[in-house]
Design a protein around this motif. Structure first.
Motif, PDB file in Angstrom:
ATOM      1  N   SER A 137       9.840  37.133 -28.666  1.00 62.09           N
ATOM      2  CA  SER A 137       9.127  38.400 -28.858  1.00 62.09           C
ATOM      3  C   SER A 137       8.019  38.244 -29.897  1.00 62.09           C
ATOM      4  N   VAL A 138       8.261  37.434 -30.924  1.00 61.27           N
ATOM      5  CA  VAL A 138       7.219  37.158 -31.914  1.00 61.27           C
ATOM      6  C   VAL A 138       6.091  36.361 -31.265  1.00 61.27           C
ATOM      7  N   TRP A 139       6.472  35.381 -30.461  1.00 60.12           N
ATOM      8  CA  TRP A 139       5.467  34.598 -29.736  1.00 60.12           C
ATOM      9  C   TRP A 139       4.641  35.497 -28.816  1.00 60.12           C
ATOM     10  N   ALA A 140       5.289  36.455 -28.177  1.00 56.77           N
ATOM     11  CA  ALA A 140       4.577  37.366 -27.276  1.00 56.77           C
ATOM     12  C   ALA A 140       3.502  38.143 -28.022  1.00 56.77           C
ATOM     13  N   VAL A 141       3.844  38.657 -29.197  1.00 55.90           N
ATOM     14  CA  VAL A 141       2.852  39.381 -29.989  1.00 55.90           C
ATOM     15  C   VAL A 141       1.734  38.440 -30.427  1.00 55.90           C
ATOM     16  N   SER A 142       2.095  37.202 -30.777  1.00 55.14           N
ATOM     17  CA  SER A 142       1.080  36.209 -31.125  1.00 55.14           C
ATOM     18  C   SER A 142       0.117  35.986 -29.966  1.00 55.14           C
ATOM     19  N   GLN A 143       0.641  35.975 -28.736  1.00 57.38           N
ATOM     20  CA  GLN A 143      -0.211  35.800 -27.558  1.00 57.38           C
ATOM     21  C   GLN A 143      -1.151  36.984 -27.371  1.00 57.38           C
ATOM     22  N   LEU A 144      -0.670  38.176 -27.651  1.00 58.78           N
ATOM     23  CA  LEU A 144      -1.532  39.362 -27.556  1.00 58.78           C
ATOM     24  C   LEU A 144      -2.675  39.287 -28.561  1.00 58.78           C
ATOM     25  N   ILE A 145      -2.361  38.822 -29.757  1.00 59.94           N
ATOM     26  CA  ILE A 145      -3.394  38.662 -30.780  1.00 59.94           C
ATOM     27  C   ILE A 145      -4.392  37.588 -30.350  1.00 59.94           C
TER      28      ILE A 145
END
Length: 543
Positions: A137-145
């Protein structure tokens, strides 16, 4: 010095982005854009928090030590002015600079450098440490950024290295079409990871709200942002790839996929937290006096009697315009900074100031999303959730609510006011007639092109002060109609009427990655100058 301290010290040079020796000695992005690939780099939650927040801050190009020089040359002296929002009273480079299309090489590479040394490098650090597997989930937010940031970079230059960054020494360029398709795939992956995490009822072993400078760890709102970002990117493609644009746009608006930003509380804005960080635009306006109101936004806000005028800008202090809201026309010949520094700056002092050095840096508003939906409805896309008119009026109302302006109905029912002619009390050479006769009130009998002009004009007003997105949408649609430069010093490479379309590639790429850069210019499809259009920037009507 302990190894852990060495790692933090090396990362700190990235954190300050552009000050002193860090700016002078940045590494060649083609030799190793990641910097450190050590599996032990992220040894605890504090390390993870550091690099995750670094990525977030780098999207808006925060600088450390109160010196936002990087933001200034990356965006403020480029897109913020090209978008019609700002103009500098400072005659940089002896008065020959990007603001009259004399392209300053040292400015043009800053966005590129930040994209790789501060965004892609931190993404790669997280990937190399297995964050995509341990904390999806942290990686997912990183991808959005990452998609947020790199969409801005490709919209500045066109083709850029993307698919193999961090995997090869000399990075090949990807076409802008391939990059955009990658964005949509990455958004799919990020949204699935967030949905899977939430659906399974999983929790993180740390407080993600302490990491997150945007939504305080609220993954449901990040999901709304992902859909809203997808819709923004989808509409960028309507003139060059309409089938893909509609497919992605309808997916973004499908309520089953998590919803969209709908209220000011949902706005995507990066908080200013930590010692040495400040809102860079406010710093440039307030401390340096290097940016002032653009004549174009003065024309629209004053002509429409828009109450956001006083929310966005302070009144002029110059003796020739004291007490008025007065902007500078882009490309104005300026002999001395004293000539125009007294024109209207960002609202940091009049009444109740809207902006301060602690103001979060805004990248997307709920108001913008209503306007995106209005255009989607105008184009007949499914899932828009209303008529073009109702969504257009909701966009205006949501922008008014964001600035505490109450009911917007009187404003959006005004069928009389049009943008004002511009008059420069210091030099009549800069005067210009009203750029358009478009009014605010929706007209169902208007052509689609006229309806789109209304939507984009009001979106442009609501997106302020995010000049990068405003410039991109101006290039895509031709709206709002902006005053052209007074002086064009491009030696014929940029058409005054068409206006600037991109920034040239940085000299560092020519010095270190010339073979791949030449292939990138071939993908661009035109000469490497400010007059060449990007892939999605097609010279044809919007309908």
């Amino acid at each position: 010095m302990p190894a852990s301290r060495l790692r933090v010290a090396g990362a700190l040079c990235l954190a300050v982005l552009t000050i002193t020796s860090c700016k002078k000695n940045f590494e060649n992005i083609n030799t190793d854009p990641v910097g450190i690939a050590d599996k032990e780099l992220i040894s605890d939650y504090n390390d993870l928090k550091f690099f995750f927040q670094m990525e977030q801050r780098s999207v808006v190009n925060f600088s450390g030590g109160g010196d936002p020089n990087s933001y200034q040359v990356q965006q403020n002296l480029n897109a913020d002015n090209f978008s019609g929002y700002f103009m500098s009273p400072t005659p940089f480079n002896g008065g020959n600079n990007n603001l009259n299309y004399f392209m300053v090489q040292g400015w043009n590479g800053e966005a590129f450098k930040v994209g790789y040394l501060n965004i892609m490098a931190n993404v790669r650090k997280l990937k190399n440490n297995g964050i995509d597997q341990t904390y999806p989930s942290v990686w997912a937010v990183s991808q959005l950024i990452k998609v947020t940031a790199m969409s801005r970079i490709t919209d500045i230059y066109g083709p850029i290295p993307y698919s193999t960054v961090g995997l090869k020494v000399n990075n090949p360029y990807d076409s802008q079409k391939d990059i955009y398709y990658s964005f949509f795939t990455e958004l799919d992956d990020a949204q699935k990871k967030i949905n899977d995490f939430v659906t399974a009822g999983k929790t993180l072993p740390f407080n993600f709200s302490d990491f997150d400078l945007v939504y305080n760890g609220n993954l449901a709102t990040w999901l709304k942002y992902a859909n809203s970002l997808r819709l923004r990117l989808a509409l960028r493609l309507v003139k060059v790839d309409p089938a893909k644009a509609q497919l992605e746009g309808e997916k973004a608006m499908n309520p089953a996929n998590g919803g969209l930003l709908t209220t000011a509380a949902d706005n995507m804005a990066v908080k200013v937290l930590g010692v040495g960080f400040s809102n860079p635009l406010v710093f440039i306006s307030q401390d340096w006096g290097d940016t002032r109101m653009n004549a174009s936004i003065e024309s629209y806000l004053s002509g429409y009697a828009d109450p956001r005028l006083g929310k966005y800008f302070d009144k002029a202090t110059d003796k020739v315009a004291a007490g008025q809201y007065k902007g500078i026309r882009i490309g104005t010949s300026i002999a001395s900074k004293d000539d125009y520094i007294g024109y209207s700056g960002l609202n940091v002092k009049d009444g109740t100031p809207t902006f301060s050095k602690s103001s979060a840096v805004q990248l997307m508003t709920a108001a913008e999303v209503y306007f995106l939906r209005a255009e989607a409805a105008l184009r007949g896309w499914a899932n828009a959730g209303g008529s073009a008119q109702s969504l257009y009026e909701s966009g205006i109302s949501t922008s008014f609510q964001q600035y505490g302006l109450g009911d917007a109905s009187t404003y959006f029912n005004n069928a009389t006011n049009v943008p004002a002619a511009y008059s420069d009390p210091r030099n009549a050479v800069n005067n210009a007639p009203s750029p358009t006769s478009i009014t605010v009130k929706w007209d169902n009998g208007a052509t689609n092109e006229q309806k789109l002009e209304r939507i984009i004009t009001q979106k442009w007003i609501a997106v302020f002060p995010e000049g990068q997105e405003a410039w991109s949408e101006f290039r895509r649609t031709g709206y709002p109609k902006l005053f052209p430069v007074v002086q064009n010093n491009s030696s014929g490479t940029v058409n005054t009427a068409v206006q600037i379309r991109r920034l040239p590639f940085p000299q560092n790429e020519r010095n270190t990655n010339s073979t791949e850069l030449d292939k990138g210019i071939q993908l661009l499809g035109g000469p490497d100058n400010g007059g060449t259009r990007l892939w999605w920037d097609v010279a044809k009507p919007n309908f």
